[in-house]
Design a protein around this motif. Structure first.
Motif, PDB file in Angstrom:
ATOM      1  N   UNK A   1      96.215  -7.234-106.920  1.00 53.62           N
ATOM      2  CA  UNK A   1      95.902  -5.871-106.484  1.00 53.62           C
ATOM      3  C   UNK A   1      94.418  -5.570-106.561  1.00 53.62           C
TER       4      UNK A   1
ATOM      5  N   UNK B   1     104.123  -3.438 -97.909  1.00 50.17           N
ATOM      6  CA  UNK B   1     104.488  -3.326 -99.323  1.00 50.17           C
ATOM      7  C   UNK B   1     104.289  -1.919 -99.859  1.00 50.17           C
TER       8      UNK B   1
ATOM      9  N   UNK C   1     107.740   0.233 -98.852  1.00 50.43           N
ATOM     10  CA  UNK C   1     109.065  -0.171 -99.315  1.00 50.43           C
ATOM     11  C   UNK C   1     109.409   0.444-100.663  1.00 50.43           C
TER      12      UNK C   1
ATOM     13  N   UNK D   1     101.984  -0.807-106.216  1.00 53.20           N
ATOM     14  CA  UNK D   1     103.111  -0.124-105.584  1.00 53.20           C
ATOM     15  C   UNK D   1     103.673   0.970-106.476  1.00 53.20           C
TER      16      UNK D   1
END
Lengths: 280, 410
Positions: free
Chosen positions: A58, A110, A113, A250
């Motif tokens: 990330x 991503x 979701x 996320x």
């Protein structure tokens, strides 16, 4: 307007029995990007360890360290000085149709979701569609954040670090982590790529340089509507000079500030203290 | 022991006129009473000599004589399988390195060969392993093939994570693991010296220090059960409790571990990054691999290549990374509906010739052929069950030592 902030984030573990080994990863280093610059950053542990740093998937700087001597207490102190900048306006270049383009949904899949912390929720999804029916994507972000802020009651201790957006929504209360997760569920439901940001918020808008305040880890969201921009739903605030961002992903699981495994130790307790000082 | 057939009556699949072969589609299943019951189909199975009273008339010996393609590979077919399997391994290797070195910059995604979302949405994608550069990611793979209705071999599955393999693979695997360590050490040497020969020469021009390091390299096998690798000289079988990571170095007792061969799943390997309660794993291993102090074989995250959706892109990967056409076709799902895929006979896949303790492979019936590929970073060696290959030819089938050179374009 730029601020210079010092953040001291102290985490202490106490074990009822000596822990013989422990392996840890800290995500406590603020990131350098176009909104903020890290001036200094240091991580100290007691007992002392050797720190290994790497950048994860990330883009977060991770400090990994392990301990091999029996210990009943372990502390990690992350100290950073960061120059922050004022809020940036929302990005309005993309329409709903643009957000549905295959190249967009492919690149940001991503962030569209569901995850363990941000699962699908029929009620939140229905509400998100209602709130965004007649707005632009950027204004939908504001509408959803405002609605979540109206519906949830901020109550420390009402949820834990393992609570999902659904848990918080059922309870109608939570903390910044929950506000962020609920907003993420709703934004993703209407096709706006959205991610979780961990960091700190300096609580006093008009503090004079030199003033230190107690703080806490904070969380907010970043959304993509043609470019990434940030918004703090817990406080209905644009993200600006008082925010120091550390990690994004996320959901909370991708940015956990400190995680580890240890051998022995019996049960452990944890205390966290964050001090923020405005330096300039 | 096994039925002998002159290999001369076989030709390359590519040149086989299909007209000569009755397709199964046109044949009622009853013609192949062995479908699904391979042993029933071959009265000689298990009693090979008794089953072949007409030795010298090999074709008559096979009840499917009208259908020679159901049998084991011919010499020419074997060569093709070898090249085809090596090609797949190189393509997987290039793909996995591309995605795991830096997902953001992965060429295959940037060039639109593979949609990015298929990676980021895959449950087999291990974000924790992004940035963990290893000299070789797929050291050992298994590739399963079946014959299609025309008799041609098609790939049905690849195992790039923790394939089980029979004992005869062990010496090849160990050789590859040592070669990979040598390359890793050499890369480390190169990192500190400016005069770098190309990567391709790394194996050949390794420094004396690297060579001696490789000779002494400590190889451990972390497996839940017994591993045939541990019977190789210089390899130690270990359990998780025998290993400890300290400051990103894996130790077995007081020895630094250079190569960790693991036969446990990614999710169990490192409690710090994956299942925290795994008792089979060693905390800190993934970060040790990240620093380059240890080579983990196979690399963490290889399962991405087994994700069915991504797996369907292998032909594109072969063209994209290798600039070649795929040698082995993958299975056409339609053929499962329209035809009875032929079981590959001679049924050696159970490794029944091996003493039970020597086989690490699940003996479940499989109507195809399982091939094993060992990749040392320079060559891919393709192996198959010794009972199968011994049947092919006594002379020119490179049973265990053949290597296929395939150059990766970058």
């Amino acid at each position: 307007m730029n601020w210079r902030l010092r953040v001291v984030h102290r985490t202490g573990y106490h074990y009822t029995l000596p822990a013989t080994q422990s392996y840890n990863e800290a995500r406590l280093t603020p990131r350098s990007d176009h909104t903020q610059t890290v001036v200094t950053n240091r991580l100290d542990t007691t007992p002392a360890t050797r720190e290994y740093r790497y950048t994860d998937y990330w883009g977060t700087v991770v400090s990994a360290f392990d301990l091999h001597t029996p210990h009943t207490a372990f502390s990690v102190v992350a100290t950073s000085v960061v120059t922050t900048s004022g809020p940036r306006p929302p990005i309005r270049t993309h329409t709903w149709a643009d957000l549905r383009r295959p190249d967009v949904t492919d690149a940001y899949a991503e962030y569209l979701q569901p995850t363990a912390y941000t699962p699908l929720d029929a009620e939140l999804e229905r509400m998100a569609h209602t709130l965004s029916a007649r707005t632009t994507p950027a204004d939908a972000v504001f509408a959803i954040a405002q609605w979540v802020r109206d519906e949830l009651t901020y109550r420390p201790g009402s949820t834990g670090v393992h609570s999902s957006a659904s848990d918080a929504w059922l309870a109608r209360e939570g903390v910044c982590q929950d506000y962020a997760h609920v907003v993420l569920v709703m934004l993703r439901a209407i096709g706006i790529p959205a991610r979780y940001v961990s960091g700190y918020l300096y609580g006093e808008p008009r503090a004079r340089p030199g003033r230190t305040v107690h703080g806490e880890s904070h969380a907010w969201v970043e959304v993509w509507t043609g470019g990434w921009w940030a918004y703090d739903p817990t406080n209905a605030l644009p993200v600006g000079a008082r925010h120091v961002s550390v990690a994004r992903g996320r959901d909370y699981a991708d940015v956990t500030p400190l995680k580890g495994v240890f051998t022995g130790g019996g049960t452990s307790t944890l205390d966290v203290a964050v001090h923020l000082t405005r330096l300039g | 022991m096994s039925p002998r057939r002159p290999p001369a009556d076989r030709t390359d699949v590519g040149s086989y006129p299909t007209a000569e072969l009755p397709t199964v589609a046109r044949l009622p299943t009853a013609v192949f009473p062995m479908a699904g019951h391979p042993t029933a189909a071959f009265p000689m199975a298990g009693h090979p000599t008794a089953a072949l009273p007409m030795a010298g008339h090999p074709t008559a010996a096979l009840p499917m004589a009208g259908h020679p393609k159901a049998a084991l590979p011919t010499a020419a077919e074997w060569k093709r399988l070898e090249r085809g399997v090596a090609q797949r391994v190189w393509a997987f290797e290039a793909f996995l390195a591309d995605v795991y070195d830096s997902t953001d910059d992965a060429r295959v995604l940037a060039d639109g060969v593979l949609p990015r979302r298929l990676v980021t949405a895959s449950e087999r994608f291990r974000r924790e392993a992004v940035g963990v550069a290893q000299p070789v990611r797929v050291v050992i793979a298994s590739v399963d093939v079946v014959r299609d209705e025309h008799g041609a071999f098609r790939v049905v599955a690849d195992d790039l994570s923790c394939p089980a393999w029979p004992a005869y693979v062990a010496p090849h695997l160990l050789r590859a693991l040592r070669a990979v360590t040598r390359a890793a050490t050499h890369d480390a040497d190169l990192a500190s010296s400016a005069t770098a020969p190309s990567r391709a020469n790394a194996g050949a021009t390794g420094s004396r220090a690297a060579a001696s390091h490789a000779t002494d390299s400590v190889v451990v096998a972390l497996a839940p059960g017994e591993s045939a690798l541990a019977r190789q000289p210089g390899v130690t079988a270990v359990a998780a409790r025998d290993l400890v990571c300290r400051n990103n170095v894996v130790y077995h007792r007081d020895r630094r571990v250079d190569v960790l061969y693991r036969a446990i799943a990614d999710d169990l390997l490192d409690p710090l990054h994956f299942q925290p309660d795994s008792v089979h794993g060693v905390s800190g291993v993934l970060n040790a691999a990240r620093t380059g102090s240890v080579v983990v074989a196979n690399a963490v995250g290889n399962g991405l290549g087994e994700d069915p959706v991504i797996h369907s892109f292998v032909p594109q990967f072969i063209e994209y990374y290798l600039g070649e056409s795929p040698i082995l076709p993958t299975v056409d799902p339609q053929s499962f509906h329209t035809t009875q895929l032929l079981p590959i006979t001679g049924h050696a896949q159970g490794f029944s010739d091996l003493p039970a303790g020597l086989s690490t492979v699940d003996n479940s019936p499989f109507g195809g052929l399982r091939l094993f590929a060992v990749n040392d970073g320079v060559d891919v060696t393709v192996l198959s069950d010794s009972a199968s290959t011994s049947e092919l030819s006594t002379s020119n089938i490179p049973q265990q030592s053949s290597t296929v050179d395939t150059t990766v374009l970058w």
